[in-house]
Design an enzyme around this catalytic site. Structure first.
Site, PDB file in Angstrom:
ATOM      1  N   ASP A  99       4.987   8.630   7.246  1.00 19.11           N
ATOM      2  CA  ASP A  99       3.699   7.918   7.155  1.00 19.11           C
ATOM      3  C   ASP A  99       3.843   7.151   6.312  1.00 19.11           C
ATOM      4  O   ASP A  99       4.752   6.837   5.222  1.00 19.11           O
ATOM      5  CB  ASP A  99       3.105   9.560   6.851  1.00 19.11           C
ATOM      6  N   ASP A 118      -1.916   1.545   8.072  1.00 21.48           N
ATOM      7  CA  ASP A 118      -2.055   3.181   8.194  1.00 21.48           C
ATOM      8  C   ASP A 118      -1.507   3.625   8.943  1.00 21.48           C
ATOM      9  O   ASP A 118      -2.078   3.794  10.157  1.00 21.48           O
ATOM     10  CB  ASP A 118      -3.138   3.674   7.157  1.00 21.48           C
TER      11      ASP A 118
END
Length: 489
Positions: free
Chosen positions: A367, A164
């Site tokens: 992201d 992430d």
């Protein structure tokens, strides 16, 4: 009737018939030239979608471009696909499309609220006992779709972690699970059997650094530092802050790697053992390994859940010669996220009329955990309008949750999809691959894979669907992000 002027240097006179035929030849030649140009233009500004390509394979296709040529590369797989080590758990069914978007909305709200309230009160968590930290419902995770496998401890314990770019701290569920541990595919990490494991003390500098990495003040259990991190509205991990040996590949081993040893964890993490933080804070993986990798890493997210991508630490031999870098945005104050400056969008070769203030007001980040790209309302409205205009020959289908522009292609063998390009600061033009343009529920419900934010001031997010098959290169030391095509399949 049009008059043709013949230069004086031509010594012969044209008859009426010869003039007619000459005009006809000129006009026909012009028609052919124009037609050929339009054909080329149409082809270059459109993707051709063959409907049989929408069928997902139930088997894993392990022939990934460029992966096995890099010593410091990890395999990247979709956590719910046949290539995932978590796929063997038949008890866990993949989320529905509605559940996927619900979780995605949770992550987006979390990111936007975090950036909107950078000086908020997240650190005011009054908990003194790790075992009694609150176990929330955890129905909103939004922690990412892609996993890698790394080793922690001595001897190393292989663990499948979600990676992430919007998170900093790496954590995994640990025995003895003093509070609660969700079900995971791998056996949980047991620190008591690792000869290189040690807890971080409350008074250490490392413990104090948790505030910037997680947004929460560190806590103390006896003399041991306690971390807490949260994702979306409800999912979280809390436990002992520790250090141990991290093994990425046989060539990449790091002692005293700081991570969270989770004792109370809640959320739908899809059976993964925890999370690998690739953000920009000093506790992230790129920062902790900066001496070797200089805060450089890259990845390619595979085109489907039945394919394999890669995550590479350090510089890699780019498979594409067209990698172009855009500077990281200076408007993003949060130290975790990688900011981008979007300057424009085009559809089918046409640059949309969007005021520059639309993008500067909101700002943007890239992201790996957000599924669908979110745009400012005015930018999305312009994108949707032009896309629908160019797709008007096709029958529209039912909306799918946050996706309001869907089509029924059940009567076609192939269709033309207008190419969408994003423009970033530094003159970078990125054409979104076909697989990143559409979200496919089924052949009668194929949707434009973009959505609008609810407010013009909400941060725009360049999501992972649009990143599929691209090489995405993060150069933290150089302050830039690069994009290249055909990174994997």
């Amino acid at each position: 009737m049009a008059t043709m002027i013949v230069p004086n240097s031509i010594a012969f006179q044209l008859s009426a018939n010869s003039l007619f035929f000459l005009l006809l030849i000129i006009l026909c030649s012009s028609c052919k030239t124009t037609h050929a140009f339009q054909g080329t233009k149409s082809k270059s500004f459109h993707h051709i979608l063959h409907l049989n390509s929408l069928l997902q394979s139930a088997a894993c296709n392990s022939s990934t471009q460029g992966l096995h040529h890099q010593k410091s590369s990890l395999q990247v797989v979709h956590k719910h696909g046949p290539c995932s080590p978590l796929h063997l758990d038949r008890a866990k069914t993949p989320p529905t499309h509605a559940e996927t978007f619900f979780q995605d909305e949770g992550r987006v709200r979390y990111i936007q609220s975090r950036l909107a309230n950078k000086s908020g009160s997240k650190a005011d968590v009054k908990v003194t006992d790790v075992a009694n930290l609150p176990a929330k419902d955890g129905r909103v995770v939004g922690s990412g779709n892609y996993i890698v496998t790394v080793g922690i401890g001595t001897p190393k314990k292989q663990l499948s972690l979600i990676f992430d770019t919007g998170s900093d701290i790496t954590w995994t569920q640990c025995e003895p699970c003093l509070g609660y541990c969700y079900q995971q595919r791998d056996a949980k990490f047991d620190p008591s059997v690792s000869s290189t494991y040690s807890n971080v003390s409350c008074n250490s500098v490392q413990c104090s650094s948790l505030l910037s990495a997680t947004g929460y003040l560190p806590l103390c259990s006896l003399s041991t530092c306690v971390y807490r991190t949260q994702y979306g509205d409800s999912s979280f991990s809390t436990g002992f802050f520790a250090k141990d040996r991290l093994t990425l590949t046989p060539f990449d081993v790091f002692d005293n790697f700081l991570f969270g040893c989770g004792q109370n964890n809640q959320g739908l993490f899809g059976g993964a053992a925890g999370l690998l933080g690739l953000g920009r804070d000093q506790l992230s993986l790129p920062s902790q390994t900066a001496r070797k990798y200089n805060k450089i890493f890259s990845y390619c997210l595979p085109s489907s859940s039945s394919s394999i991508g890669f995550l590479t630490l350090g510089k890699r031999r780019y498979g594409s010669k067209s990698v172009k870098f855009t500077p990281l945005s200076t408007s993003i104050q949060d130290s975790s996220f990688y900011g981008l400056d979007i300057t424009g969008i085009s559809v089918g070769g046409k640059r949309l009329s969007i005021s520059a203030s639309v993008f500067t007001t909101a700002g943007a980040i890239i992201d790996s955990g957000t599924v669908i790209t979110r745009l400012p309302p005015d930018a999305y409205a312009a994108l949707r309008s032009e896309f629908r205009k160019r797709m008007r020959r096709y029958r529209m289908g039912r909306e799918l949750s946050i996706l309001d522009t869907c089509y029924d292609f059940s009567k076609y063998k192939s269709v033309n999809i207008p190419k969408i390009s994003f423009f970033f600061r530094g003159g970078v033009k990125l054409t979104i691959p076909l697989v990143g343009t559409l979200y496919v529920a089924n052949v009668s419900r194929v949707c434009l894979a973009f959505a609008a934010n609810s407010d013009a001031s909400d941060i725009a997010i360049f999501g992972n669907t649009q990143q599929k098959t691209l090489q995405v290169i993060y150069d933290g030391a150089g302050g830039r992000v690069g994009f290249g095509t055909k990174g994997c399949y």
